[in-house]
Motif scaffolding. Sequence first.
Motif, PDB file in Angstrom:
ATOM      1  N   GLY A  10       0.950  -1.278   0.024  1.00  0.00           N
ATOM      2  CA  GLY A  10      -0.089   0.016  -0.115  1.00  0.00           C
ATOM      3  C   GLY A  10       0.848   1.171  -0.220  1.00  0.00           C
ATOM      4  O   GLY A  10       1.912   1.187   0.022  1.00  0.00           O
TER       5      GLY A  10
ATOM      6  N   PRO B  70      -2.721   5.820   3.935  1.00  0.00           N
ATOM      7  CA  PRO B  70      -3.722   4.643   4.092  1.00  0.00           C
ATOM      8  C   PRO B  70      -2.986   3.450   4.464  1.00  0.00           C
ATOM      9  O   PRO B  70      -4.133   2.696   5.179  1.00  0.00           O
TER      10      PRO B  70
ATOM     11  N   SER C 225      -4.784   0.704   2.340  1.00  0.00           N
ATOM     12  CA  SER C 225      -4.886   1.424   0.995  1.00  0.00           C
ATOM     13  C   SER C 225      -5.955   0.868  -0.142  1.00  0.00           C
ATOM     14  O   SER C 225      -6.518   1.701  -0.607  1.00  0.00           O
TER      15      SER C 225
ATOM     16  N   ARG D 218      -8.852  -0.178   0.452  1.00  0.00           N
ATOM     17  CA  ARG D 218     -10.487   0.003   0.846  1.00  0.00           C
ATOM     18  C   ARG D 218     -10.359   1.617   1.567  1.00  0.00           C
ATOM     19  O   ARG D 218     -11.206   2.000   2.123  1.00  0.00           O
ATOM     20  N   TRP D 219      -9.392   2.335   1.068  1.00  0.00           N
ATOM     21  CA  TRP D 219      -9.527   3.687   1.809  1.00  0.00           C
ATOM     22  C   TRP D 219     -10.506   4.495   1.361  1.00  0.00           C
ATOM     23  O   TRP D 219     -11.113   5.189   2.042  1.00  0.00           O
ATOM     24  N   GLY D 220     -11.095   4.189   0.188  1.00  0.00           N
ATOM     25  CA  GLY D 220     -12.272   5.162  -0.433  1.00  0.00           C
ATOM     26  C   GLY D 220     -13.653   4.674  -0.118  1.00  0.00           C
ATOM     27  O   GLY D 220     -14.579   5.130  -0.410  1.00  0.00           O
TER      28      GLY D 220
ATOM     29  N   ARG E 167     -13.873  -0.270  -2.898  1.00  0.00           N
ATOM     30  CA  ARG E 167     -12.702  -0.740  -3.129  1.00  0.00           C
ATOM     31  C   ARG E 167     -12.169  -0.501  -4.643  1.00  0.00           C
ATOM     32  O   ARG E 167     -11.701  -1.041  -5.364  1.00  0.00           O
TER      33      ARG E 167
ATOM     34  N   ASP F  50     -10.246   1.955  -7.087  1.00  0.00           N
ATOM     35  CA  ASP F  50      -8.785   2.596  -7.504  1.00  0.00           C
ATOM     36  C   ASP F  50      -9.275   4.161  -7.405  1.00  0.00           C
ATOM     37  O   ASP F  50      -8.710   5.118  -6.643  1.00  0.00           O
TER      38      ASP F  50
ATOM     39  N   ASN G 107     -10.425   5.406  -4.043  1.00  0.00           N
ATOM     40  CA  ASN G 107      -9.150   5.584  -3.330  1.00  0.00           C
ATOM     41  C   ASN G 107      -8.268   6.868  -3.276  1.00  0.00           C
ATOM     42  O   ASN G 107      -7.954   7.797  -2.623  1.00  0.00           O
TER      43      ASN G 107
ATOM     44  N   GLY H 218      -3.945   1.186  -9.193  1.00  0.00           N
ATOM     45  CA  GLY H 218      -4.114   1.658  -7.825  1.00  0.00           C
ATOM     46  C   GLY H 218      -3.656   3.303  -7.545  1.00  0.00           C
ATOM     47  O   GLY H 218      -4.108   3.871  -8.223  1.00  0.00           O
ATOM     48  N   TYR H 219      -2.639   3.569  -6.574  1.00  0.00           N
ATOM     49  CA  TYR H 219      -2.002   4.839  -6.387  1.00  0.00           C
ATOM     50  C   TYR H 219      -1.173   5.288  -7.489  1.00  0.00           C
ATOM     51  O   TYR H 219      -0.397   6.162  -7.437  1.00  0.00           O
TER      52      TYR H 219
END
Length: 201
Positions: free
Chosen positions: A71, A81, A85, A87-89, A93, A95, A98, A158-159
Amino acid sequence: MSQTVVLASHNAHKLEELRRILAPLVPDIELIGYDGPEPVETGTSFEENALLKARAAAEHTGLPAIADDSGIAVDVLGGCPGIFSARWGGPERSDTGNVDLLLWQLSDIADEHRAAGFVCAAALVIPEADDVPGVEICELGVWKGSVLREPVGDGGFGYDPVFQPEGSCRSAAEMTAAEKDQHSHRTRAFTALAEELRTRL
């Protein structure tokens, strides 16, 4: 003769990535996907969650298993997060969700205070067999950088679109797979774990 190792993940992209990373480091293993049950990630660290997943896969298949938990950790958010990370948003779940929440949380933070790191814990679990004790090992890899103000690039997941690695003028989403494989947190963690794979399998 190659040794079969199961990757404790249902993610086909992760299986492909780890095959690329490990092939030159441990050429004598055959990394296969996992279709068994995934445990609830009740750990409070990347290392604990990676070991939970590897244990579950090793127990279900009877094979040596590797797993990772990864994460993004943002300094000004106290490392969040972090393990949350994915499931931050929220429960979807996604991208996008989040990333949107993270950018909103950092919207008033100056560029010089947006330091972050991608973190990966790589775990190896070898089940006990014929009175030979089992093995549990975990290695940590960190890819340092900062959080951009908006997503840039179409690659990765992801990020990646909002993470700019140290020393780069591009986001992780603008890098090729080969470039990411040279520097990423996952590469760093599994490179460290590769020595254990070579000596114990």
